[in-house]
Design an enzyme around this catalytic site. Structure first.
Site, PDB file in Angstrom:
ATOM      1  N   ARG A 186      54.869  -7.803  73.391  1.00 52.56           N
ATOM      2  CA  ARG A 186      54.163  -8.125  72.071  1.00 52.56           C
ATOM      3  C   ARG A 186      53.215  -7.118  71.063  1.00 52.56           C
ATOM      4  NH1 ARG A 186      49.538 -10.354  73.193  1.00 52.56           N
ATOM      5  NH2 ARG A 186      49.682 -11.221  75.349  1.00 52.56           N
TER       6      ARG A 186
ATOM      7  N   TYR B  52      55.933 -21.758  47.334  1.00 53.60           N
ATOM      8  CA  TYR B  52      57.043 -22.060  48.523  1.00 53.60           C
ATOM      9  C   TYR B  52      56.242 -23.435  49.118  1.00 53.60           C
ATOM     10  CZ  TYR B  52      58.851 -22.695  52.268  1.00 53.60           C
ATOM     11  OH  TYR B  52      59.138 -23.810  53.617  1.00 53.60           O
TER      12      TYR B  52
ATOM     13  N   ASP C  11      54.702 -12.712  47.652  1.00 55.54           N
ATOM     14  CA  ASP C  11      55.539 -13.657  47.997  1.00 55.54           C
ATOM     15  C   ASP C  11      56.921 -12.792  47.168  1.00 55.54           C
ATOM     16  OD1 ASP C  11      57.840 -14.640  49.129  1.00 55.54           O
ATOM     17  OD2 ASP C  11      56.378 -16.368  50.103  1.00 55.54           O
TER      18      ASP C  11
ATOM     19  N   LYS D 227      65.680 -15.509  54.533  1.00 54.67           N
ATOM     20  CA  LYS D 227      66.477 -15.613  53.085  1.00 54.67           C
ATOM     21  C   LYS D 227      67.565 -14.379  52.943  1.00 54.67           C
ATOM     22  CE  LYS D 227      63.767 -19.889  53.513  1.00 54.67           C
ATOM     23  NZ  LYS D 227      62.930 -19.449  52.551  1.00 54.67           N
TER      24      LYS D 227
HETATM   25  C1  PLP Z   1      61.173 -19.759  52.595  1.00 55.61           C
HETATM   26  C2  PLP Z   1      60.640 -19.353  52.074  1.00 55.61           C
HETATM   27  C3  PLP Z   1      59.074 -18.756  53.133  1.00 55.61           C
HETATM   28  C4  PLP Z   1      58.835 -19.637  54.631  1.00 55.61           C
HETATM   29  O1  PLP Z   1      59.456 -18.208  55.925  1.00 55.61           O
HETATM   30  P1  PLP Z   1      60.679 -19.014  56.782  1.00 55.61           P
HETATM   31  O2  PLP Z   1      61.754 -17.600  57.158  1.00 55.61           O
HETATM   32  O3  PLP Z   1      61.263 -20.306  56.435  1.00 55.61           O
HETATM   33  O4  PLP Z   1      59.586 -19.227  58.192  1.00 55.61           O
HETATM   34  C5  PLP Z   1      58.298 -18.130  52.901  1.00 55.61           C
HETATM   35  N1  PLP Z   1      57.974 -18.155  51.019  1.00 55.61           N
HETATM   36  C6  PLP Z   1      59.432 -18.284  50.432  1.00 55.61           C
HETATM   37  C7  PLP Z   1      59.271 -18.304  48.845  1.00 55.61           C
HETATM   38  C8  PLP Z   1      60.575 -18.835  51.208  1.00 55.61           C
HETATM   39  O5  PLP Z   1      61.923 -19.312  50.643  1.00 55.61           O
END
Ligand code: PLP
Length: 371
Positions: free
Chosen positions: A60, A111, A182, A207
Protein backbone atom coordinates in the site's frame (compact mmCIF):
# COMPACT_ATOMS: atom_id res chain seq x y z
CA UNK A 1 30.39 -2.95 -18.08
CA UNK A 2 28.65 0.13 -19.32
CA UNK A 3 30.83 3.01 -20.44
CA UNK A 4 29.96 5.98 -18.24
CA UNK A 5 30.91 8.43 -21.00
CA UNK A 6 28.55 6.77 -23.49
CA UNK A 7 25.78 6.35 -20.91
CA UNK A 8 25.51 9.67 -19.10
CA UNK A 9 23.55 9.41 -15.92
CA UNK A 10 20.05 10.80 -16.57
CA UNK A 11 20.25 13.13 -13.55
CA UNK A 12 23.35 14.91 -14.85
CA UNK A 13 21.91 15.06 -18.35
CA UNK A 14 18.76 16.66 -16.94
CA UNK A 15 20.74 19.38 -15.20
CA UNK A 16 23.11 20.27 -18.05
CA UNK A 17 21.32 19.62 -21.34
CA UNK A 18 18.66 21.95 -22.79
CA UNK A 19 15.13 21.02 -21.73
CA UNK A 20 13.67 18.24 -23.84
CA UNK A 21 10.44 18.71 -25.74
CA UNK A 22 7.37 17.24 -23.98
CA UNK A 23 6.98 15.09 -27.13
CA UNK A 24 10.30 13.48 -26.16
CA UNK A 25 9.70 13.39 -22.40
CA UNK A 26 6.44 11.51 -22.93
CA UNK A 27 8.46 8.73 -24.57
CA UNK A 28 11.58 8.74 -22.39
CA UNK A 29 10.59 9.65 -18.82
CA UNK A 30 10.39 6.97 -16.15
CA UNK A 31 12.44 4.32 -17.99
CA UNK A 32 14.98 2.02 -16.35
CA UNK A 33 18.61 3.21 -16.75
CA UNK A 34 20.35 2.57 -20.08
CA UNK A 35 22.47 -0.33 -18.85
CA UNK A 36 23.14 -3.72 -20.42
CA UNK A 37 20.25 -6.13 -20.01
CA UNK A 38 17.98 -3.62 -18.34
CA UNK A 39 14.52 -3.90 -19.87
CA UNK A 40 13.47 -0.82 -21.83
CA UNK A 41 10.21 -0.72 -19.91
CA UNK A 42 9.70 -0.95 -16.18
CA UNK A 43 8.26 -4.43 -15.63
CA UNK A 44 5.03 -5.25 -13.85
CA UNK A 45 5.80 -5.95 -10.21
CA UNK A 46 2.82 -7.54 -8.50
CA UNK A 47 3.74 -7.33 -4.81
CA UNK A 48 1.69 -6.96 -1.64
CA UNK A 49 4.76 -6.97 0.59
CA UNK A 50 8.55 -6.58 0.45
CA UNK A 51 11.45 -7.95 2.44
CA UNK A 52 11.72 -5.86 5.61
CA UNK A 53 14.34 -3.17 6.14
CA UNK A 54 13.85 -1.11 2.97
CA UNK A 55 11.99 2.11 2.16
CA UNK A 56 8.70 0.62 0.98
CA UNK A 57 7.90 -2.42 3.20
CA UNK A 58 4.25 -2.92 2.14
CA UNK A 59 2.25 -2.86 -1.11
CA UNK A 60 0.00 0.00 0.00
CA UNK A 61 3.02 2.27 0.44
CA UNK A 62 4.61 1.90 -2.97
CA UNK A 63 5.36 -0.18 -6.03
CA UNK A 64 8.07 0.15 -8.70
CA UNK A 65 5.48 0.01 -11.49
CA UNK A 66 3.51 2.88 -9.94
CA UNK A 67 6.76 4.79 -9.52
CA UNK A 68 7.63 4.54 -13.22
CA UNK A 69 4.22 5.94 -14.18
CA UNK A 70 4.47 8.65 -11.52
CA UNK A 71 7.95 9.68 -12.65
CA UNK A 72 6.79 10.05 -16.25
CA UNK A 73 3.63 12.01 -15.45
CA UNK A 74 5.46 14.16 -12.90
CA UNK A 75 8.12 15.12 -15.45
CA UNK A 76 5.46 16.03 -18.01
CA UNK A 77 3.56 18.26 -15.57
CA UNK A 78 6.74 19.73 -14.05
CA UNK A 79 6.18 18.27 -10.56
CA UNK A 80 5.93 15.03 -8.62
CA UNK A 81 2.99 12.69 -9.22
CA UNK A 82 1.05 10.21 -7.11
CA UNK A 83 -1.22 7.63 -8.76
CA UNK A 84 -4.63 6.72 -7.34
CA UNK A 85 -7.18 3.99 -8.01
CA UNK A 86 -9.32 6.36 -10.12
CA UNK A 87 -9.69 10.01 -10.97
CA UNK A 88 -12.41 10.38 -8.36
CA UNK A 89 -10.19 8.77 -5.70
CA UNK A 90 -7.65 11.51 -6.47
CA UNK A 91 -10.41 14.17 -6.29
CA UNK A 92 -11.58 12.78 -2.95
CA UNK A 93 -8.06 12.83 -1.54
CA UNK A 94 -7.69 16.52 -2.36
CA UNK A 95 -11.11 17.41 -0.92
CA UNK A 96 -10.09 15.48 2.21
CA UNK A 97 -7.44 18.14 2.85
CA UNK A 98 -10.10 20.81 3.28
CA UNK A 99 -10.77 21.72 6.90
CA UNK A 100 -14.14 21.07 8.50
CA UNK A 101 -16.75 23.58 7.36
CA UNK A 102 -14.32 25.38 5.00
CA UNK A 103 -15.50 26.77 1.70
CA UNK A 104 -14.61 25.30 -1.69
CA UNK A 105 -15.16 27.29 -4.89
CA UNK A 106 -15.66 25.17 -8.01
CA UNK A 107 -16.91 25.51 -11.60
CA UNK A 108 -20.66 24.95 -12.00
CA UNK A 109 -19.75 22.89 -15.08
CA UNK A 110 -17.00 20.81 -13.48
CA UNK A 111 -16.97 17.06 -14.12
CA UNK A 112 -20.27 15.75 -12.72
CA UNK A 113 -18.52 13.30 -10.36
CA UNK A 114 -16.59 16.18 -8.80
CA UNK A 115 -19.82 18.18 -8.40
CA UNK A 116 -21.45 15.12 -6.80
CA UNK A 117 -18.58 14.73 -4.32
CA UNK A 118 -18.86 18.42 -3.38
CA UNK A 119 -22.63 18.10 -2.93
CA UNK A 120 -22.20 14.96 -0.83
CA UNK A 121 -19.61 16.61 1.44
CA UNK A 122 -21.80 19.69 1.75
CA UNK A 123 -24.91 17.64 2.61
CA UNK A 124 -23.00 16.12 5.52
CA UNK A 125 -21.79 19.51 6.76
CA UNK A 126 -18.16 18.72 5.93
CA UNK A 127 -17.61 21.68 3.59
CA UNK A 128 -19.46 24.59 2.02
CA UNK A 129 -19.40 24.62 -1.79
CA UNK A 130 -19.89 27.64 -4.05
CA UNK A 131 -20.26 26.96 -7.76
CA UNK A 132 -19.14 29.70 -10.15
CA UNK A 133 -19.08 30.50 -13.86
CA UNK A 134 -15.39 29.99 -14.71
CA UNK A 135 -15.58 32.45 -17.59
CA UNK A 136 -16.24 35.24 -15.05
CA UNK A 137 -12.88 35.91 -13.28
CA UNK A 138 -14.40 38.70 -11.14
CA UNK A 139 -17.04 36.29 -9.75
CA UNK A 140 -14.31 33.72 -8.98
CA UNK A 141 -12.14 36.29 -7.18
CA UNK A 142 -15.15 37.44 -5.18
CA UNK A 143 -16.13 33.87 -4.20
CA UNK A 144 -12.53 33.15 -3.10
CA UNK A 145 -12.49 35.89 -0.46
CA UNK A 146 -13.60 33.62 2.40
CA UNK A 147 -12.69 30.26 0.80
CA UNK A 148 -10.00 27.63 1.50
CA UNK A 149 -9.80 25.97 -1.91
CA UNK A 150 -10.41 26.99 -5.51
CA UNK A 151 -11.14 24.05 -7.79
CA UNK A 152 -10.67 24.68 -11.51
CA UNK A 153 -11.18 22.62 -14.59
CA UNK A 154 -10.20 23.86 -18.04
CA UNK A 155 -11.62 23.16 -20.51
CA UNK A 156 -14.73 22.26 -18.48
CA UNK A 157 -16.56 18.98 -19.02
CA UNK A 158 -18.75 19.06 -21.14
CA UNK A 159 -19.37 22.81 -21.58
CA UNK A 160 -15.78 23.29 -22.88
CA UNK A 161 -15.36 26.71 -21.28
CA UNK A 162 -11.73 27.81 -21.05
CA UNK A 163 -10.29 29.45 -17.95
CA UNK A 164 -7.54 32.07 -18.11
CA UNK A 165 -5.50 29.90 -15.73
CA UNK A 166 -2.61 32.27 -15.01
CA UNK A 167 -4.97 35.13 -14.12
CA UNK A 168 -7.41 33.05 -12.09
CA UNK A 169 -4.67 31.18 -10.19
CA UNK A 170 -3.09 34.54 -9.30
CA UNK A 171 -6.47 35.90 -8.14
CA UNK A 172 -7.01 32.77 -6.02
CA UNK A 173 -3.59 33.09 -4.41
CA UNK A 174 -4.17 36.79 -3.74
CA UNK A 175 -7.29 35.73 -1.80
CA UNK A 176 -5.22 33.14 0.10
CA UNK A 177 -6.78 29.96 -1.31
CA UNK A 178 -5.07 26.82 -2.58
CA UNK A 179 -5.71 26.27 -6.27
CA UNK A 180 -6.39 22.87 -7.83
CA UNK A 181 -6.67 22.30 -11.58
CA UNK A 182 -8.26 19.23 -13.12
CA UNK A 183 -6.11 18.90 -16.25
CA UNK A 184 -7.79 15.78 -17.64
CA UNK A 185 -9.11 17.43 -20.83
CA UNK A 186 -6.02 19.44 -21.78
CA UNK A 187 -3.37 16.86 -20.74
CA UNK A 188 0.16 18.07 -19.82
CA UNK A 189 0.91 18.31 -23.55
CA UNK A 190 -1.50 21.22 -23.97
CA UNK A 191 -1.43 22.89 -20.55
CA UNK A 192 0.81 22.68 -17.47
CA UNK A 193 -1.05 24.30 -14.56
CA UNK A 194 1.90 24.02 -12.11
CA UNK A 195 3.88 26.33 -14.42
CA UNK A 196 1.30 29.09 -13.87
CA UNK A 197 1.31 28.57 -10.12
CA UNK A 198 -1.43 25.98 -9.46
CA UNK A 199 -0.83 24.02 -6.24
CA UNK A 200 -2.26 20.67 -7.30
CA UNK A 201 -2.99 19.13 -10.71
CA UNK A 202 -5.63 16.40 -10.89
CA UNK A 203 -5.91 13.77 -13.61
CA UNK A 204 -8.35 11.13 -14.57
CA UNK A 205 -5.62 9.03 -16.24
CA UNK A 206 -8.54 6.86 -17.35
CA UNK A 207 -8.97 9.30 -20.24
CA UNK A 208 -6.27 10.61 -22.61
CA UNK A 209 -3.27 9.51 -20.56
CA UNK A 210 -4.07 5.79 -20.66
CA UNK A 211 -5.94 6.40 -23.91
CA UNK A 212 -7.33 2.98 -24.79
CA UNK A 213 -10.58 2.69 -22.81
CA UNK A 214 -9.22 -0.19 -20.74
CA UNK A 215 -7.96 1.42 -17.50
CA UNK A 216 -9.39 3.30 -14.52
CA UNK A 217 -6.68 5.39 -12.89
CA UNK A 218 -6.19 8.80 -11.29
CA UNK A 219 -3.25 10.98 -10.36
CA UNK A 220 -2.27 14.12 -8.47
CA UNK A 221 0.77 16.22 -9.33
CA UNK A 222 2.32 18.88 -7.08
CA UNK A 223 5.59 20.77 -6.88
CA UNK A 224 5.69 21.45 -3.12
CA UNK A 225 7.48 18.50 -1.39
CA UNK A 226 5.53 19.04 1.84
CA UNK A 227 2.21 18.84 0.00
CA UNK A 228 3.45 15.70 -1.75
CA UNK A 229 4.19 14.11 1.64
CA UNK A 230 0.78 15.08 2.95
CA UNK A 231 -1.02 13.60 -0.07
CA UNK A 232 1.13 10.44 0.07
CA UNK A 233 0.27 10.09 3.75
CA UNK A 234 -3.43 10.26 2.89
CA UNK A 235 -3.04 7.65 0.14
CA UNK A 236 -1.14 5.36 2.54
CA UNK A 237 -3.85 5.82 5.15
CA UNK A 238 -7.00 5.68 3.03
CA UNK A 239 -5.78 3.02 0.63
CA UNK A 240 -7.11 4.40 -2.67
CA UNK A 241 -3.96 3.00 -4.30
CA UNK A 242 -3.63 2.22 -8.01
CA UNK A 243 -3.51 -1.28 -9.40
CA UNK A 244 -0.09 -2.40 -10.58
CA UNK A 245 -1.41 -3.55 -13.95
CA UNK A 246 -3.34 -0.28 -14.35
CA UNK A 247 -0.25 1.87 -13.90
CA UNK A 248 1.68 -0.38 -16.29
CA UNK A 249 -1.05 -0.08 -18.95
CA UNK A 250 -1.35 3.67 -18.39
CA UNK A 251 2.39 4.17 -18.80
CA UNK A 252 2.30 2.10 -21.99
CA UNK A 253 -0.59 4.29 -23.19
CA UNK A 254 1.18 7.49 -22.17
CA UNK A 255 4.12 6.72 -24.51
CA UNK A 256 1.91 7.51 -27.52
CA UNK A 257 0.00 10.44 -26.02
CA UNK A 258 1.70 13.03 -28.22
CA UNK A 259 0.91 11.29 -31.50
CA UNK A 260 -2.57 10.25 -30.40
CA UNK A 261 -3.43 13.76 -29.30
CA UNK A 262 -1.98 15.42 -32.41
CA UNK A 263 -4.04 13.12 -34.62
CA UNK A 264 -7.25 13.29 -32.60
CA UNK A 265 -6.97 17.09 -32.38
CA UNK A 266 -6.44 17.42 -36.15
CA UNK A 267 -9.50 15.20 -36.69
CA UNK A 268 -11.52 17.28 -34.20
CA UNK A 269 -10.65 20.50 -36.02
CA UNK A 270 -11.90 19.14 -39.35
CA UNK A 271 -15.09 17.81 -37.75
CA UNK A 272 -15.76 21.12 -35.97
CA UNK A 273 -15.59 23.05 -39.26
CA UNK A 274 -18.03 20.66 -40.91
CA UNK A 275 -20.39 20.44 -37.93
CA UNK A 276 -20.60 24.26 -37.91
CA UNK A 277 -21.90 24.11 -41.51
CA UNK A 278 -24.35 21.26 -40.94
CA UNK A 279 -28.08 22.05 -41.12
CA UNK A 280 -28.89 19.49 -38.39
CA UNK A 281 -26.44 21.06 -35.92
CA UNK A 282 -26.96 24.22 -33.88
CA UNK A 283 -24.32 25.24 -31.41
CA UNK A 284 -20.83 23.70 -31.71
CA UNK A 285 -18.44 24.15 -28.78
CA UNK A 286 -14.71 23.64 -29.23
CA UNK A 287 -11.96 25.35 -27.24
CA UNK A 288 -9.58 25.44 -30.24
CA UNK A 289 -7.39 22.57 -29.02
CA UNK A 290 -7.82 19.01 -27.79
CA UNK A 291 -10.08 16.21 -28.99
CA UNK A 292 -13.39 16.91 -27.24
CA UNK A 293 -16.19 18.59 -29.18
CA UNK A 294 -19.68 19.34 -27.88
CA UNK A 295 -22.54 20.06 -30.27
CA UNK A 296 -26.29 20.46 -30.10
CA UNK A 297 -28.50 18.77 -32.74
CA UNK A 298 -31.20 21.28 -33.80
CA UNK A 299 -34.07 18.77 -33.48
CA UNK A 300 -33.57 18.34 -29.74
CA UNK A 301 -32.78 15.63 -27.18
CA UNK A 302 -34.73 12.77 -28.79
CA UNK A 303 -32.91 13.42 -32.07
CA UNK A 304 -29.62 13.51 -30.13
CA UNK A 305 -30.42 10.10 -28.59
CA UNK A 306 -31.32 8.74 -32.01
CA UNK A 307 -28.08 10.12 -33.46
CA UNK A 308 -26.07 8.28 -30.80
CA UNK A 309 -27.72 5.00 -31.80
CA UNK A 310 -27.45 5.54 -35.57
CA UNK A 311 -23.73 5.46 -36.26
CA UNK A 312 -21.57 2.47 -37.07
CA UNK A 313 -18.04 3.78 -36.32
CA UNK A 314 -18.83 6.23 -33.53
CA UNK A 315 -19.54 4.27 -30.35
CA UNK A 316 -22.33 5.36 -28.04
CA UNK A 317 -20.43 5.32 -24.74
CA UNK A 318 -19.58 7.57 -21.84
CA UNK A 319 -15.99 8.51 -20.94
CA UNK A 320 -13.51 9.99 -23.39
CA UNK A 321 -9.91 10.18 -24.51
CA UNK A 322 -9.63 6.75 -26.14
CA UNK A 323 -8.21 5.98 -29.58
CA UNK A 324 -11.75 5.21 -30.74
CA UNK A 325 -14.37 7.91 -31.31
CA UNK A 326 -17.22 7.88 -28.79
CA UNK A 327 -20.14 10.19 -28.04
CA UNK A 328 -23.15 10.55 -25.81
CA UNK A 329 -25.88 13.00 -24.84
CA UNK A 330 -24.63 14.23 -21.49
CA UNK A 331 -28.00 15.07 -19.95
CA UNK A 332 -28.95 11.36 -20.14
CA UNK A 333 -27.11 11.39 -16.77
CA UNK A 334 -29.27 12.80 -13.97
CA UNK A 335 -26.09 14.13 -12.33
CA UNK A 336 -25.24 16.44 -15.26
CA UNK A 337 -25.71 20.17 -14.58
CA UNK A 338 -29.13 21.51 -15.60
CA UNK A 339 -27.39 24.45 -17.34
CA UNK A 340 -25.96 22.05 -19.94
CA UNK A 341 -28.31 22.03 -22.98
CA UNK A 342 -30.63 19.01 -22.88
CA UNK A 343 -29.60 17.91 -26.39
CA UNK A 344 -25.85 18.55 -26.06
CA UNK A 345 -23.78 15.67 -27.43
CA UNK A 346 -20.22 15.39 -26.15
CA UNK A 347 -17.95 13.76 -28.72
CA UNK A 348 -14.53 12.33 -27.94
CA UNK A 349 -12.75 12.31 -31.27
CA UNK A 350 -10.44 9.36 -31.85
CA UNK A 351 -7.59 8.67 -34.23
CA UNK A 352 -9.49 6.94 -37.03
CA UNK A 353 -9.43 8.37 -40.57
CA UNK A 354 -11.30 11.66 -40.39
CA UNK A 355 -13.17 11.09 -43.66
CA UNK A 356 -14.57 7.81 -42.33
CA UNK A 357 -15.58 9.54 -39.10
CA UNK A 358 -17.28 12.37 -40.98
CA UNK A 359 -19.11 10.07 -43.41
CA UNK A 360 -20.54 8.09 -40.48
CA UNK A 361 -21.57 11.20 -38.53
CA UNK A 362 -22.93 13.05 -41.58
CA UNK A 363 -25.08 10.07 -42.61
CA UNK A 364 -26.50 9.74 -39.09
CA UNK A 365 -27.16 13.50 -38.84
CA UNK A 366 -28.91 13.58 -42.22
CA UNK A 367 -31.02 10.62 -41.10
CA UNK A 368 -32.49 12.79 -38.32
CA UNK A 369 -34.39 14.85 -40.93
CA UNK A 370 -36.43 11.83 -42.04
CA UNK A 371 -36.85 10.17 -38.63
C1 PLP B 1 -13.57 11.15 -15.85
C2 PLP B 1 -13.17 12.38 -15.16
C3 PLP B 1 -12.89 12.38 -13.79
C4 PLP B 1 -13.06 11.15 -12.92
O1 PLP B 1 -12.12 10.17 -13.23
P1 PLP B 1 -12.38 8.59 -13.06
O2 PLP B 1 -11.08 8.02 -13.50
O3 PLP B 1 -13.56 8.24 -13.91
O4 PLP B 1 -12.67 8.35 -11.61
C5 PLP B 1 -12.47 13.57 -13.21
N1 PLP B 1 -12.35 14.71 -13.94
C6 PLP B 1 -12.63 14.74 -15.26
C7 PLP B 1 -12.48 16.03 -16.00
C8 PLP B 1 -13.06 13.60 -15.91
O5 PLP B 1 -13.34 13.65 -17.22
Amino acid sequence: MSDPAAQPDPASRASHAPALSPRTVVVTAGRPPHEPDQPLNTPLTPASTYVAGGDVEYGRYGNPTWSAFETALGELEGGRALAFSSGLAAVSTVLGLVGHGAKVVAPRHAYSGTIMQLADLESRGRIAATLVDVTDPAAIAEACQDAALLWLESPTNPALEVVDLAAVVAAGHAAGVHVVVDNTFATPLRQQPLSVGADIVVHSATKFIAGHSDVLLGALVVSDPQLLDELKKRRDLEGAVPGTFETWLALRGLRTLAVRLDRAEANAQVLVERLREHAEVGEVRYPGFGAIVSFVPTRGPLAADLLCRSTTLWVHATSLGGVESTFERRRRWKSEAATIPEALVRASVGIEDVEDLWADLDTALNGLASA
